[in-house]
Motif scaffolding. Structure first.
Motif, PDB file in Angstrom:
ATOM      1  N   GLU A  78       0.907  -1.220   0.062  1.00 18.15           N
ATOM      2  CA  GLU A  78       0.178   0.071  -0.149  1.00 18.15           C
ATOM      3  C   GLU A  78       0.849   1.289   0.192  1.00 18.15           C
ATOM      4  OE1 GLU A  78      -3.635   2.144   2.739  1.00 18.15           O
ATOM      5  OE2 GLU A  78      -2.337   0.384   3.486  1.00 18.15           O
ATOM      6  N   TYR A  79       1.686   1.172   0.771  1.00 18.97           N
ATOM      7  CA  TYR A  79       2.792   2.394   0.708  1.00 18.97           C
ATOM      8  C   TYR A  79       3.389   2.838  -0.421  1.00 18.97           C
ATOM      9  CZ  TYR A  79       7.055   4.982   1.496  1.00 18.97           C
ATOM     10  OH  TYR A  79       7.995   5.889   1.568  1.00 18.97           O
ATOM     11  N   PHE A  80       4.085   1.725  -1.140  1.00 16.92           N
ATOM     12  CA  PHE A  80       4.874   1.984  -2.281  1.00 16.92           C
ATOM     13  C   PHE A  80       3.880   2.358  -3.546  1.00 16.92           C
ATOM     14  CE2 PHE A  80       8.026  -1.014  -0.249  1.00 16.92           C
ATOM     15  CZ  PHE A  80       9.113  -0.143  -0.135  1.00 16.92           C
ATOM     16  N   TYR A  81       2.828   1.682  -3.374  1.00 14.90           N
ATOM     17  CA  TYR A  81       1.726   2.186  -4.377  1.00 14.90           C
ATOM     18  C   TYR A  81       1.318   3.477  -4.303  1.00 14.90           C
ATOM     19  CZ  TYR A  81      -2.545   2.223  -6.931  1.00 14.90           C
ATOM     20  OH  TYR A  81      -3.729   2.586  -7.914  1.00 14.90           O
ATOM     21  N   ALA A  82       0.945   3.902  -2.986  1.00 14.18           N
ATOM     22  CA  ALA A  82       0.471   5.286  -2.965  1.00 14.18           C
ATOM     23  C   ALA A  82       1.652   6.235  -2.929  1.00 14.18           C
ATOM     24  CB  ALA A  82      -0.113   5.618  -1.282  1.00 14.18           C
ATOM     25  N   ARG A  83       2.802   5.707  -2.764  1.00 13.78           N
ATOM     26  CA  ARG A  83       3.956   6.752  -2.830  1.00 13.78           C
ATOM     27  C   ARG A  83       4.075   6.918  -4.585  1.00 13.78           C
ATOM     28  NH1 ARG A  83      10.083   4.697  -2.459  1.00 13.78           N
ATOM     29  NH2 ARG A  83       9.523   3.892  -4.274  1.00 13.78           N
ATOM     30  N   LEU A 106      10.664  18.245  -4.896  1.00  9.09           N
ATOM     31  CA  LEU A 106       9.245  18.094  -4.949  1.00  9.09           C
ATOM     32  C   LEU A 106       8.966  16.347  -4.648  1.00  9.09           C
ATOM     33  CD1 LEU A 106       6.224  19.010  -5.315  1.00  9.09           C
ATOM     34  CD2 LEU A 106       6.727  18.316  -7.830  1.00  9.09           C
ATOM     35  N   LEU A 107       9.651  15.615  -5.222  1.00  4.65           N
ATOM     36  CA  LEU A 107       9.489  14.257  -4.941  1.00  4.65           C
ATOM     37  C   LEU A 107       9.814  13.986  -3.533  1.00  4.65           C
ATOM     38  CD1 LEU A 107      10.827  12.585  -8.285  1.00  4.65           C
ATOM     39  CD2 LEU A 107       8.608  12.976  -7.471  1.00  4.65           C
ATOM     40  N   THR A 108      10.823  14.480  -3.011  1.00  9.06           N
ATOM     41  CA  THR A 108      11.099  14.176  -1.539  1.00  9.06           C
ATOM     42  C   THR A 108       9.949  14.795  -0.363  1.00  9.06           C
ATOM     43  OG1 THR A 108      13.632  14.789  -2.088  1.00  9.06           O
ATOM     44  CG2 THR A 108      12.997  14.978   0.436  1.00  9.06           C
ATOM     45  N   LYS A 109       9.284  15.497  -0.996  1.00  7.17           N
ATOM     46  CA  LYS A 109       8.361  16.183  -0.174  1.00  7.17           C
ATOM     47  C   LYS A 109       7.188  15.363  -0.041  1.00  7.17           C
ATOM     48  CE  LYS A 109       5.178  20.472   0.317  1.00  7.17           C
ATOM     49  NZ  LYS A 109       5.001  21.853  -0.252  1.00  7.17           N
ATOM     50  N   VAL A 110       6.910  14.849  -1.423  1.00  9.06           N
ATOM     51  CA  VAL A 110       5.752  13.998  -1.785  1.00  9.06           C
ATOM     52  C   VAL A 110       5.987  12.496  -0.817  1.00  9.06           C
ATOM     53  CG1 VAL A 110       4.477  12.350  -3.177  1.00  9.06           C
ATOM     54  CG2 VAL A 110       5.075  14.799  -3.710  1.00  9.06           C
ATOM     55  N   ASP A 111       7.284  12.169  -0.846  1.00  2.70           N
ATOM     56  CA  ASP A 111       7.442  10.810  -0.098  1.00  2.70           C
ATOM     57  C   ASP A 111       7.536  11.343   1.305  1.00  2.70           C
ATOM     58  OD1 ASP A 111      10.371  10.001  -2.145  1.00  2.70           O
ATOM     59  OD2 ASP A 111       8.292   9.711  -2.332  1.00  2.70           O
ATOM     60  N   LYS A 112       7.969  12.167   2.028  1.00  5.83           N
ATOM     61  CA  LYS A 112       7.793  12.483   3.249  1.00  5.83           C
ATOM     62  C   LYS A 112       6.275  12.315   3.834  1.00  5.83           C
ATOM     63  CE  LYS A 112       8.960  15.696   7.186  1.00  5.83           C
ATOM     64  NZ  LYS A 112       9.649  17.018   7.134  1.00  5.83           N
ATOM     65  N   ARG A 113       5.602  13.167   2.804  1.00  4.63           N
ATOM     66  CA  ARG A 113       3.859  13.179   3.222  1.00  4.63           C
ATOM     67  C   ARG A 113       3.346  11.862   3.213  1.00  4.63           C
ATOM     68  NH1 ARG A 113       2.441  16.075  -0.747  1.00  4.63           N
ATOM     69  NH2 ARG A 113       1.551  14.731  -2.070  1.00  4.63           N
ATOM     70  N   VAL A 114       3.596  10.901   2.117  1.00  2.00           N
ATOM     71  CA  VAL A 114       3.056   9.765   1.976  1.00  2.00           C
ATOM     72  C   VAL A 114       3.458   8.968   3.207  1.00  2.00           C
ATOM     73  CG1 VAL A 114       3.191   7.439   0.628  1.00  2.00           C
ATOM     74  CG2 VAL A 114       2.657   9.821  -0.483  1.00  2.00           C
ATOM     75  N   LEU A 115       4.815   8.912   3.510  1.00  2.00           N
ATOM     76  CA  LEU A 115       5.227   8.113   4.769  1.00  2.00           C
ATOM     77  C   LEU A 115       4.287   8.365   6.116  1.00  2.00           C
ATOM     78  CD1 LEU A 115       7.234   6.148   5.697  1.00  2.00           C
ATOM     79  CD2 LEU A 115       8.886   8.011   6.131  1.00  2.00           C
ATOM     80  N   GLN A 116       4.077   9.649   6.332  1.00  2.86           N
ATOM     81  CA  GLN A 116       3.392  10.221   7.353  1.00  2.86           C
ATOM     82  C   GLN A 116       2.049   9.293   7.363  1.00  2.86           C
ATOM     83  OE1 GLN A 116       3.639  14.274   7.189  1.00  2.86           O
ATOM     84  NE2 GLN A 116       5.669  14.275   8.204  1.00  2.86           N
ATOM     85  N   SER A 117       1.360   9.544   6.359  1.00  5.13           N
ATOM     86  CA  SER A 117      -0.004   9.028   6.125  1.00  5.13           C
ATOM     87  C   SER A 117       0.056   7.484   6.436  1.00  5.13           C
ATOM     88  CB  SER A 117      -0.677   9.207   4.823  1.00  5.13           C
ATOM     89  OG  SER A 117      -1.858   8.540   4.632  1.00  5.13           O
ATOM     90  N   ALA A 118       1.033   6.750   5.951  1.00  4.16           N
ATOM     91  CA  ALA A 118       1.368   5.304   6.120  1.00  4.16           C
ATOM     92  C   ALA A 118       1.519   4.886   7.408  1.00  4.16           C
ATOM     93  CB  ALA A 118       2.364   4.829   5.146  1.00  4.16           C
ATOM     94  N   ILE A 119       2.194   5.549   8.026  1.00  2.00           N
ATOM     95  CA  ILE A 119       2.536   5.204   9.511  1.00  2.00           C
ATOM     96  C   ILE A 119       1.439   5.050  10.272  1.00  2.00           C
ATOM     97  CG2 ILE A 119       3.896   6.009  11.758  1.00  2.00           C
ATOM     98  CD1 ILE A 119       6.028   7.039   9.787  1.00  2.00           C
ATOM     99  N   ARG A 120       0.392   6.517  10.237  1.00  2.00           N
ATOM    100  CA  ARG A 120      -0.710   6.267  10.744  1.00  2.00           C
ATOM    101  C   ARG A 120      -1.964   5.346  10.594  1.00  2.00           C
ATOM    102  NH1 ARG A 120      -0.196  11.856   9.030  1.00  2.00           N
ATOM    103  NH2 ARG A 120      -1.575  11.386   7.371  1.00  2.00           N
ATOM    104  N   SER A 121      -1.752   4.818   9.249  1.00  2.00           N
ATOM    105  CA  SER A 121      -2.683   3.518   8.847  1.00  2.00           C
ATOM    106  C   SER A 121      -1.934   2.218   9.407  1.00  2.00           C
ATOM    107  CB  SER A 121      -2.385   3.525   7.263  1.00  2.00           C
ATOM    108  OG  SER A 121      -3.287   2.477   6.824  1.00  2.00           O
ATOM    109  N   TRP A 122      -0.667   2.287   9.161  1.00  2.00           N
ATOM    110  CA  TRP A 122      -0.017   1.121   9.947  1.00  2.00           C
ATOM    111  C   TRP A 122      -0.567   0.903  11.455  1.00  2.00           C
ATOM    112  CZ3 TRP A 122       5.817   1.034   7.706  1.00  2.00           C
ATOM    113  CH2 TRP A 122       5.481   0.976   6.266  1.00  2.00           C
ATOM    114  N   GLY A 123      -0.356   1.930  12.204  1.00  2.00           N
ATOM    115  CA  GLY A 123      -0.668   1.731  13.557  1.00  2.00           C
ATOM    116  C   GLY A 123      -1.995   1.262  13.832  1.00  2.00           C
TER     117      GLY A 123
END
Length: 836
Positions: free
Chosen positions: A28-33, A170-187
């Motif tokens: 899910e994380y890699f797909y969203a990223r 821009l891609l670094t900023k996107v990756d950071k935003r997706v990672l934060q969302s994934a961490i919440r979902s994982w928890g």
């Protein structure tokens, strides 16, 4: 041997759950990223395209007014964006006219700009339209925008704006935003998973482990006194699910049954010991682990020894074997221990203490295995059969017994039947005529010597089973007779007994035979005749009636059983007449071929099936269902097959002369004809003599043709396939289907039997069967032909499910050659409709 411990559900399920959780969350994380990255790049490219459109207009206007200062101002202004790596206006020769870095001006872009591509420059100029794309290796967006200028400021007309925009921030900023969302979902998901595993352990694993622990007490409670109490407390285990409650109930019932079984076993052992003592058979008990062999007193007594004279070892038995029988006896024993035989049974000679040999029937079976399933103990019996084998009264015995098997012969059987008739028996009797199927093939394959050994073993089996109130005889060749007496005073009960014994006879024969270190399986056609208490017909007529029933079984395909009825006489006479007339049908030109068109999905006639017809001058048209089975039971099928092949080849040649072309003409080939060694060579010979292409011939086989040695069948089919002849399985699904053979033999098509097609639309099960056959065939790269298509609804369903070809009365009945040619000529103009 090392015992591998099986993993516990306590660990396996959580481990699999966490593994699945990790895989799903990672996916899910890699797909969203990737999706977010793609969206960000696309939005940036759209913004750059809009900017370039505006900049293109400004530059073209400034150049037309020869205002280079404005161009420089616009380039400098655009370069204020920190992410703009390159912003230039280039001439056709890649010379930099304007740039966001002043030092580049007048230089060649090929030399000073890393990401610049002159071929893209030229392509954008030729197309007259902007080229904007994402460069994965540089993590940048590059754009080539052509300019249309009418001015002397630039040397040539193929000028472009070249821009390179850095998107890595821009891609670094996107990756950071997706990672934060994934961490919440994982928890959140992890907490849910933990709750599930807690529920799983409390309500499933814990009850199962308690039941397993209680169940293990059963095996650890041995030996124990029958009826003694044990630590069995399964009823105290609380369960929440009906399935666990069922397991718990079954375990409690099992324990109760186990206690009852132990008592029954103890009683059975006592009865067994009594039965052995009464039968006067010798007993042997072989312990594989210790090598010790127990030999009963009766066993030793048969050979003239006292109870203390023979050592309890396997070598004792081996040393007493006759030299001529030793190899076969030991091979049979080894094959049984290697699970190559269903039971150990051997007739051989053992040396008596006085020096002579006696014949014994030796039987045994494995009764104990270790934890790995390996046999560790075997028990058997010895029966003295010397009186049956030895010829005590040479002249009388030879006159009334078969020389090979030592069974009573026809004369002895007739004497017994006459005795029953004269003594006015008070109970019914039954007679069984047994004909071994395809025994001639066994003789040809193994030799007559080994064929005789098979007959001897079969005779021993039958004689051993029917030891009382029965007579086992051999009439000759591969035919045996069993006469059972004193069945019952009640006719209905006696008839049921006849049916049951017929089934038992077939089972006795079906058990494999060990011949020349080979396991041979044979079948038999059994015809029976019920003999009433008061015999009204002659013994010869009784045997004849049993023979009529046996012949009916053979005509129906062998390996079966029938009880004689009066109607069989008429059927037998009719079959004999048909078979006799069929022999002259070819010479009398009574046979003909009809051709039924086969249609593809476009409605085009692509092939045909040749169907044999017989018009008798007196009986009229005789159905193939009547004469084909009779022909297959004799050599007539080979003659008919050759005639059909020759006629089909001539038909194909006549079609070629009329400039009519079919993919192939299908010929039905019987199992007997296909499995002959000379079949392929004969087929190739006829094809060559008539000058037709092998690809215009298709052979249709039923699944019965594949019941022979599959490796041999595969070799034959490969030869046919290499020559260009296609092979189809006819009436698929109605025979002894085994899906494994479809993968191993080179087929071209499957033909769905008409019985399945006729049921289309009547219920969902019928539709599902047809659909499953089509899907399976296509998965194996096989075409599907539907037989017996008679309605538009059937045709539409088959079309929808992807059926490749169709055959049936909806399109055409079987036609004569002239009508078939006419049908081909007019087929493209016809509409599909049912044929009345």
């Amino acid at each position: 041997m090392l015992k591998i411990r099986r993993p516990s559900l306590v660990y396996v399920v959580p481990a699999l759950a966490f593994l699945l959780y990790f895989c799903l969350m990672s996916a899910e994380y890699f797909y969203a990223r990737d999706e977010s990255r793609t969206q960000a790049v696309v939005e940036t490219m759209e913004r750059i395209d809009k900017h370039l459109l505006r900049m293109q207009h400004i530059v073209e206007l400034a150049m037309s007014e020869q205002d280079s200062n404005r161009v420089e101002e616009e380039v400098s202004l655009a370069a204020i964006d920190l992410e703009v790596m390159v912003y230039t206006v280039l001439q056709q020769n890649s010379e930099i006219r304007f740039a966001n870095h002043l030092v580049w001006r007048g230089s060649s872009a090929k030399l000073v700009i890393d990401g610049y591509d002159s071929s893209m420059h030229e392509q954008a100029s030729l197309q007259g339209d902007s080229l904007t794309y994402f460069n994965q290796s540089r993590l940048s967006i590059q754009a080539y925008s052509p300019l249309t200028i009418t001015s002397d400021m630039l040397i040539d007309s193929n000028n472009i704006i070249y821009l390179e925009y850095d998107v890595s921030p821009l891609l670094t900023k996107v990756d950071k935003r997706v990672l934060q969302s994934a961490i919440r979902s994982w928890g959140v998901t992890f907490i849910g998973l933990l709750l599930f595993l807690v529920f799983y352990h409390i309500y499933l694993i814990r009850p199962l482990r308690l039941m397993a622990k209680q169940a293990s007490l059963v095996s650890h409670d041995k030996p124990r006194r029958i009826g003694a109490s044990s630590d069995w407390h399964l009823s105290s285990v609380n369960v929440a699910f009906s399935e666990l409650e069922a397991i718990k109930s079954h375990l409690i019932n099992f324990y109760d049954k186990l206690e009852r079984s132990e008592k029954q076993l103890n009683d059975s052992q006592q009865r067994w010991l009594f039965a052995i003592e009464v039968s006067r058979n010798g007993i042997w008990d072989w312990n594989f682990a210790s090598g010790e062999v127990f030999l009963s007193d009766r066993w030793k007594e048969m050979l003239g020894y006292n109870s203390d004279e023979l050592a309890s070892e396997l070598s004792t038995w081996e040393s007493l074997l006759h030299p001529e029988d030793k190899a076969d006896a030991l091979n049979t024993l080894n094959q049984y221990l290697n699970n190559e035989l269903d039971e150990f049974e051997s007739v051989h000679r053992l040396k008596h203490k006085n020096g002579h040999y006696i014949w014994v029937l030796d039987r045994g079976m494995v009764v104990e295995w270790d934890e790995q399933g390996k046999a560790i103990r075997m028990i058997g019996t010895h029966a003295d059969v010397s009186n049956e084998v030895r010829n005590k009264q040479a002249v009388i015995h030879q006159a009334k017994h078969d020389l090979l098997t030592d069974l009573p012969n026809r004369s002895c059987l007739l004497d017994e039947l006459y005795s029953l008739k004269e003594n006015h028996q008070h109970a019914s009797a039954g007679i069984y005529l047994i004909g071994l199927d395809n025994f001639k093939l066994i003789n040809e394959a193994l030799g007559h010597h080994h064929g005789d050994r098979l007959l001897i073993q079969l005779a021993a089996r039958l004689s051993s089973y029917f030891s009382s109130n029965a007579l086992v005889a051999r009439l000759g060749a591969d035919e045996f007779v069993v006469l059972t007496k004193n069945l019952s005073d009640d006719s209905n009960t006696a008839r049921r007994h006849v049916h049951a014994l017929a089934s038992q006879i077939r089972q006795i024969i079906a058990r494999s035979f060990n011949i020349n270190n080979q396991s041979i399986a044979v079948s038999a056609s059994v015809g029976a005749c019920f003999i009433e208490q008061s015999i009204q017909i002659s013994p010869e007529q009784i045997i004849k009636q049993a023979g009529v029933a046996m012949q009916q079984v053979k005509d129906r395909g062998r390996d079966g059983y029938l009880l004689y009825t009066a109607e069989m006489e008429e059927v037998a006479q009719h079959s004999l007449f048909i078979q006799s007339e069929l022999r002259g049908a070819i010479a009398a030109k009574q046979l003909s071929l009809m051709y039924q068109p086969i249609i593809d999905r476009n409605g085009t006639v692509v092939s045909a099936e040749a169907l044999l017809r017989w018009h008798h001058p007196e009986m009229g048209n005789i159905s193939p269902a009547t004469f084909i089975p009779l022909a297959e039971g004799s050599a007539l099928i080979e003659e008919l097959g050759r005639w059909v092949l020759i006629e089909t080849c001539d038909f194909i040649k006549r079609l070629e002369h009329k400039a009519l072309q079919l993919d192939a003409v299908a010929i039905n080939v019987s199992a007997r004809q296909f499995n002959q060694e000379e079949f392929v060579d004969g087929l190739f010979k006829h094809i060559a003599e008539h000058g037709v292409h092998a690809k215009t011939i298709e052979l249709e086989l039923t699944e019965y043709a594949l019941l022979n040695n599959l490796a041999s069948v595969k070799q034959v089919m490969l030869r046919l396939k290499q020559a260009g002849i296609s092979i189809a399985i006819d009436d698929f699904g109605t025979g002894y289907s085994s899906l494994s053979y479809l993968q191993s033999i080179p087929l071209s098509r499957l033909k769905i039997d008409a019985s399945f097609v006729s049921e289309i639309g009547k219920n969902s099960s019928s539709n599902a069967i047809v659909k499953a056959i089509i899907d399976m065939a296509h998965a194996l790269n096989l075409q599907v032909v539907a037989e017996g298509v008679e309605t538009q609804a059937q045709y539409e369903f088959l079309m929808h499910e992807g059926c490749d070809k169709f055959q049936g009365y909806l399109f055409s009945r079987p036609l004569t050659e002239a009508d078939f040619i006419g049908f081909i000529a007019s087929a493209p103009t016809k509409k599909l409709m049912s044929v009345s």
